[in-house]
Design an enzyme around this catalytic site. Structure first.
Site, PDB file in Angstrom:
ATOM      1  N   ASP A  32      38.595  25.274   6.638  1.00 15.34           N
ATOM      2  CA  ASP A  32      37.395  25.932   7.162  1.00 15.34           C
ATOM      3  C   ASP A  32      36.369  26.177   6.060  1.00 15.34           C
ATOM      4  OD1 ASP A  32      38.716  25.929   9.484  1.00 15.34           O
ATOM      5  OD2 ASP A  32      39.083  28.106   9.588  1.00 15.34           O
ATOM      6  N   ALA A  33      36.889  26.494   4.862  1.00 14.92           N
ATOM      7  CA  ALA A  33      35.990  26.844   3.759  1.00 14.92           C
ATOM      8  C   ALA A  33      35.036  25.690   3.445  1.00 14.92           C
ATOM      9  CB  ALA A  33      36.796  27.202   2.519  1.00 14.92           C
ATOM     10  N   TYR A  35      33.985  23.415   5.616  1.00 18.40           N
ATOM     11  CA  TYR A  35      32.995  23.387   6.689  1.00 18.40           C
ATOM     12  C   TYR A  35      31.910  24.434   6.410  1.00 18.40           C
ATOM     13  CZ  TYR A  35      30.888  23.459  11.328  1.00 18.40           C
ATOM     14  OH  TYR A  35      29.994  23.386  12.360  1.00 18.40           O
ATOM     15  N   ASP A  36      32.344  25.635   6.072  1.00 18.75           N
ATOM     16  CA  ASP A  36      31.392  26.722   5.823  1.00 18.75           C
ATOM     17  C   ASP A  36      30.459  26.398   4.664  1.00 18.75           C
ATOM     18  OD1 ASP A  36      32.587  28.040   7.884  1.00 18.75           O
ATOM     19  OD2 ASP A  36      33.864  29.293   6.612  1.00 18.75           O
ATOM     20  N   SER A  81      35.948  25.919  44.547  1.00 16.56           N
ATOM     21  CA  SER A  81      37.192  26.604  44.208  1.00 16.56           C
ATOM     22  C   SER A  81      38.339  25.666  44.565  1.00 16.56           C
ATOM     23  CB  SER A  81      37.299  27.913  44.969  1.00 16.56           C
ATOM     24  OG  SER A  81      37.129  27.653  46.333  1.00 16.56           O
ATOM     25  N   LEU A  82      39.532  26.046  44.243  1.00 18.91           N
ATOM     26  CA  LEU A  82      40.689  25.183  44.502  1.00 18.91           C
ATOM     27  C   LEU A  82      41.622  25.853  45.487  1.00 18.91           C
ATOM     28  CD1 LEU A  82      41.527  24.159  40.823  1.00 18.91           C
ATOM     29  CD2 LEU A  82      40.506  22.689  42.565  1.00 18.91           C
ATOM     30  N   GLU A 113      47.106  18.687  35.521  1.00 19.86           N
ATOM     31  CA  GLU A 113      46.477  19.326  34.358  1.00 19.86           C
ATOM     32  C   GLU A 113      46.941  20.776  34.266  1.00 19.86           C
ATOM     33  OE1 GLU A 113      42.258  19.251  35.169  1.00 19.86           O
ATOM     34  OE2 GLU A 113      42.275  17.103  35.587  1.00 19.86           O
ATOM     35  N   LYS A 115      46.362  24.626  34.243  1.00 19.22           N
ATOM     36  CA  LYS A 115      45.270  25.420  34.817  1.00 19.22           C
ATOM     37  C   LYS A 115      44.957  26.558  33.864  1.00 19.22           C
ATOM     38  CE  LYS A 115      43.733  27.784  38.959  1.00 19.22           C
ATOM     39  NZ  LYS A 115      43.294  28.971  38.220  1.00 19.22           N
ATOM     40  N   ASP A 117      43.305  29.825  32.288  1.00 19.02           N
ATOM     41  CA  ASP A 117      42.905  31.086  32.890  1.00 19.02           C
ATOM     42  C   ASP A 117      41.751  31.651  32.075  1.00 19.02           C
ATOM     43  OD1 ASP A 117      42.961  33.098  34.655  1.00 19.02           O
ATOM     44  OD2 ASP A 117      44.724  34.101  33.829  1.00 19.02           O
ATOM     45  N   ARG A 136      30.022  29.754  36.940  1.00 16.40           N
ATOM     46  CA  ARG A 136      30.241  29.300  38.305  1.00 16.40           C
ATOM     47  C   ARG A 136      29.537  30.217  39.315  1.00 16.40           C
ATOM     48  NH1 ARG A 136      33.884  30.541  42.191  1.00 16.40           N
ATOM     49  NH2 ARG A 136      34.180  28.903  43.721  1.00 16.40           N
ATOM     50  N   TYR A 224      37.188  19.468  32.195  1.00 14.48           N
ATOM     51  CA  TYR A 224      38.118  18.861  33.155  1.00 14.48           C
ATOM     52  C   TYR A 224      37.447  18.186  34.343  1.00 14.48           C
ATOM     53  CZ  TYR A 224      37.602  23.572  35.165  1.00 14.48           C
ATOM     54  OH  TYR A 224      37.099  24.739  35.643  1.00 14.48           O
ATOM     55  N   LYS A 289      45.211  16.620  40.932  1.00 15.00           N
ATOM     56  CA  LYS A 289      44.015  16.002  41.491  1.00 15.00           C
ATOM     57  C   LYS A 289      44.339  14.557  41.817  1.00 15.00           C
ATOM     58  CE  LYS A 289      41.067  18.921  38.673  1.00 15.00           C
ATOM     59  NZ  LYS A 289      40.250  19.016  37.467  1.00 15.00           N
ATOM     60  N   LYS A 313      50.171  27.584  41.345  1.00 18.90           N
ATOM     61  CA  LYS A 313      50.160  28.718  40.416  1.00 18.90           C
ATOM     62  C   LYS A 313      51.566  29.138  40.018  1.00 18.90           C
ATOM     63  CE  LYS A 313      46.636  31.471  41.148  1.00 18.90           C
ATOM     64  NZ  LYS A 313      45.325  31.923  40.933  1.00 18.90           N
ATOM     65  N   CYS A 407      66.032  65.653  20.988  1.00 17.51           N
ATOM     66  CA  CYS A 407      66.694  64.496  21.596  1.00 17.51           C
ATOM     67  C   CYS A 407      67.351  64.907  22.911  1.00 17.51           C
ATOM     68  CB  CYS A 407      67.749  63.948  20.632  1.00 17.51           C
ATOM     69  SG  CYS A 407      68.714  62.598  21.324  1.00 17.51           S
ATOM     70  N   CYS A 410      71.421  64.483  22.238  1.00 16.81           N
ATOM     71  CA  CYS A 410      72.211  65.289  21.306  1.00 16.81           C
ATOM     72  C   CYS A 410      71.520  66.598  20.941  1.00 16.81           C
ATOM     73  CB  CYS A 410      72.550  64.494  20.040  1.00 16.81           C
ATOM     74  SG  CYS A 410      71.138  64.212  18.968  1.00 16.81           S
ATOM     75  N   CYS A 425      65.086  60.479  16.424  1.00 10.78           N
ATOM     76  CA  CYS A 425      66.068  61.540  16.600  1.00 10.78           C
ATOM     77  C   CYS A 425      66.789  61.682  15.268  1.00 10.78           C
ATOM     78  CB  CYS A 425      67.051  61.155  17.700  1.00 10.78           C
ATOM     79  SG  CYS A 425      68.600  62.065  17.607  1.00 10.78           S
ATOM     80  N   CYS A 431      74.581  61.802  17.310  1.00  6.39           N
ATOM     81  CA  CYS A 431      73.844  61.431  18.524  1.00  6.39           C
ATOM     82  C   CYS A 431      74.575  60.287  19.223  1.00  6.39           C
ATOM     83  CB  CYS A 431      72.422  60.997  18.181  1.00  6.39           C
ATOM     84  SG  CYS A 431      71.500  60.468  19.642  1.00  6.39           S
TER      85      CYS A 431
END
Ligand code: 9MJ
Length: 678
Positions: A32-33, A35-36, A81-82, A113, A115, A117, A136, A224, A289, A313, A407, A410, A425, A431
């Protein structure tokens, strides 16, 4: 000038390549460094030459002031929707309906595929440039979230290769599990607001009016589907289209697969179900699908959902139920865990009646009370937990949870040491909960591994007064065991045999079984091979323990305290007297002798010159000890990139902090980087 513009183009190309490798190919080639660094170079060049800035430059992802509100966007093609299914039979019926409608006997190919969330998003590309992003919404119209979507690095601002003049791409914005955890951890540290779950996190982040806030959220994206594409612009199948999306530079889930018939769908469902916990992101099911677009077209839609797709699901991982009571459980170390007793609820595929509330602060933070309606979550094999209380449904007379002062088993005081999250405790071996927990741990698989000695038998043995300490187990006779309820002669004989067998053990197993605070089975094994014998352990000092690889000052103190306690020494003698034996060997020769002998170092962060394991070996070869935790006695902390709390602790304690150059000096045998004040 042309030099500058050439460099600007080159930087953009390189940055886009790195993003593509990271998000689409899932094969980053640079840290990453790097890229930065290139991004900063591009920013500097653009700042000095503003005429070179283009809207699709990687520097232009975050821009613009907060919006007063989101503009409404009409979807040219509705976002559907599905249809949902939970049972296998519904998948069979889905396939039957399709084949009936198509009047077809041979099996239908489906693309299966995961799904995701998250939150569905539509991306409009004109001549390959991202011109609009919309949620959506109700399917016909959504919100224009273009400025926010532009901040998501997984979403290309420009598509690659040959692209039709107008392309609408649809997919899901999500937050990976790791990013979600990281975000909440940092929210905890800074007193910020936590996200309840990754879905809310993704939705909440994308719907920020200030794009600068969205830019700070670790959002990701998978494509998708497409829309507004003519037949000539589309391949014949959905599987090929997903490949096309990838070639355009859009991230597509690598988990999708072409399968045959409902059987293929169900096999995929089972396979993904097994992989679910290991996936980097949350999924709530799979989507099937119809693969061939001509068939999709023939099938068309019913109300707002396509006939050619089905969401299968997983059982819900979150459900509502009520808390009947909050009780506390005492563990083998005396740790007091508040537990919510629940009205039984089916969640994550099992019926849940208890959920841990972890500790006092956790109950306070969530403000869960007896009588509350709560969200219970059970994900995979993770123990069920209470996510949150539904405050609107709280009974008027409810009162907050209070940690008991004594406790319940005990009667000993419960204390919580400063700076610790757990209450304990203080009863120790008086105990019964701790005795019982200690025995269960002692006989467990990674410890003494006594088969047939389960929790129920232990409870009976303790109640009957036959076993008080682990050593008593080895004195049990078949006659005594037969007296126990539900234990026949055969089982009693088997158990006696199992106990006898377990007497021939290993020192590491015994050490783990003792349940010494902070000593897990890996540490126990390391200790056993380092010291070689019980007598060597009994004679060791804190300093000796600190010499063991991976043993820091905290564990060393636990070990020293354990082995100097007369009761514990008596127990070990009793175990030996009862016939428990293990092979012993000479202590391992100490670490290598060298210029760093007697010095302890801690490695933290990412080193760029060599892997940490190599740095560790190099230090140890010079006689140094490498520890996992920083204390006043640490000779130096070697900090690489992204060093965290260990670096802070070193600074707090005044321990020298070394960069990689200083480490190189050290490895050359020169101690100057750690010699303070001279
Ligand atoms: C998700 N949520 O992962 C669709 N989805 O296709 C996948 N959603 C979808 N496909 C058409 N993988 C409408 C929604």
């Amino acid at each position: 000038m042309s030099d500058v513009s050439g460099r600007v183009s080159e930087l953009r190309r390189t940055l886009e390549k790195y993003s593509h490798e990271y998000y689409v190919l899932d094969q980053p080639t640079v840290p990453d460094a790097e890229y930065d660094r290139l991004l900063r170079e591009l920013e500097a060049l653009e700042a000095a030459n503003p005429e070179l800035i283009t809207p699709d430059s990687p520097t232009q992802r975050v821009g613009g002031a907060p919006l007063p509100q989101f503009e409404s966007v009409q979807h040219e093609v509705p976002m559907l929707s599905l249809g949902n299914a939970f049972a296998e039979q519904e998948v069979e019926e889905f396939d039957q309906r399709i084949r009936q409608r198509l009047d077809r006997d041979e099996p239908v190919s489906y693309v299966a595929e995961p799904k995701l969330d998250g939150l569905a998003l539509s991306l409009l590309y004109r001549d390959g440039q991202l011109v609009r992003a919309a949620t959506r919404g109700d399917g016909s119209s959504g919100e224009n979230v273009t400025l926010n979507a532009r901040t998501i690095r997984a979403i290309p601002l420009r598509l690659r290769g040959e692209v039709p003049p107008l392309v609408e791409v649809r997919g899901e914005v999500y937050i990976s599990k790791a990013d979600f955890e990281r975000y909440n951890k940092s929210a905890d540290a800074t007193g910020g607001k936590r996200f309840v779950n990754p879905r809310n996190a993704a939705a909440g982040s994308l719907r920020q009016l200030d794009p600068r806030l969205t830019a700070q959220r670790p959002l990701s994206f998978f494509a998708y589907a497409g829309a507004q594409l003519s037949d000539s612009e589309l391949p014949a199948t959905h599987g090929e289209f997903l490949q096309q999306l990838r070639e355009w530079g859009l991230p597509v889930s690598p988990e999708h697969r072409v399968v045959e018939g409902p059987q293929g769908c169900l096999e995929y469902y089972a396979d993904i179900g097994k992989k679910r916990d290991d996936l980097a992101y949350e999924i709530d099911g799979v989507v099937y699908k119809v693969n061939e677009y001509v068939l999709q077209r023939d099938l068309g839609f019913v109300s707002r959902a396509p006939r050619w797709a089905l969401a299968h699901k997983f059982p819900a991982q979150e459900e509502l139920t009520t808390v009947e009571a909050i009780e506390v459980q005492i563990g083998r170390t005396g740790a007091v865990t508040p537990v919510a007793r629940l009205e039984p609820v089916f969640v994550g595929g099992v019926t849940v009646t208890n959920a841990t509330l972890h500790n006092e602060d956790e109950v306070k933070r969530k403000d869960v009370r007896a009588g509350d309606t709560v969200v219970v979550r059970r994900a995979g094999d993770v123990i069920p937990e209470v996510v949150s209380a539904v405050v609107e449904r709280r009974p008027a007379d409810s009162t907050p949870f209070v940690m008991p002062t004594h406790c319940p088993l005990c009667g000993s005081p419960i204390v919580r040491r400063e700076g610790e999250a757990v209450s304990r405790c203080t009863g120790g071996m008086i105990c019964p909960a701790q005795v019982r927990g200690g025995l269960i741990h002692f006989v467990s698989r990674q410890a003494m591994d006594i088969e047939g000695l389960g929790t129920q038998v232990i409870d009976q043995l303790v109640t009957a007064g036959l076993v008080e300490t682990p050593a008593d187990i080895f004195l049990l006779s078949a006659d005594q065991l037969v007296e126990l309820e539900r234990l026949g002669e055969k089982s009693a004989a088997n158990l006696v045999a199992a106990i006898e067998t377990s007497k021939q053990t290993e020192l590491g197993r015994l050490l783990f079984g003792l349940g010494i605070r902070d000593v897990g089975h890996a540490t126990a094994r390391t200790l056993a091979s380092y010291f070689g014998s019980l007598d060597a352990l009994l004679g060791a000092s804190v300093e000796d323990f600190e010499q063991v690889p991976d043993v820091g000052p905290v564990v060393a103190a636990s070990l020293a305290a354990y082995f100097s306690d007369p009761g514990n020494r008596e127990l070990l003698a009793a175990l030996r007297a009862a016939g428990v034996t293990w092979p012993e060997h000479e202590p391992q020769t100490g670490p290598a002798e060298g210029p760093l002998t007697g010095r302890t170092f801690v490695l933290t962060g990412t080193l760029s010159s060599m892997p940490r394991s190599e740095a560790r070996a190099a230090l140890e070869a010079l006689g140094a000890k490498v520890s996992g935790s920083v204390s006043k006695k640490t000779s130096g902390v070697i900090a690489g990139d992204k060093a965290g709390s260990k670096l802070t602790k070193a600074q707090d304690l005044g321990v020298p902090v070394l960069d990689e150059d200083a480490m190189a000096v050290l490895l050359a045998g020169d101690l100057s980087p750690i010699e303070k004040g001279d």
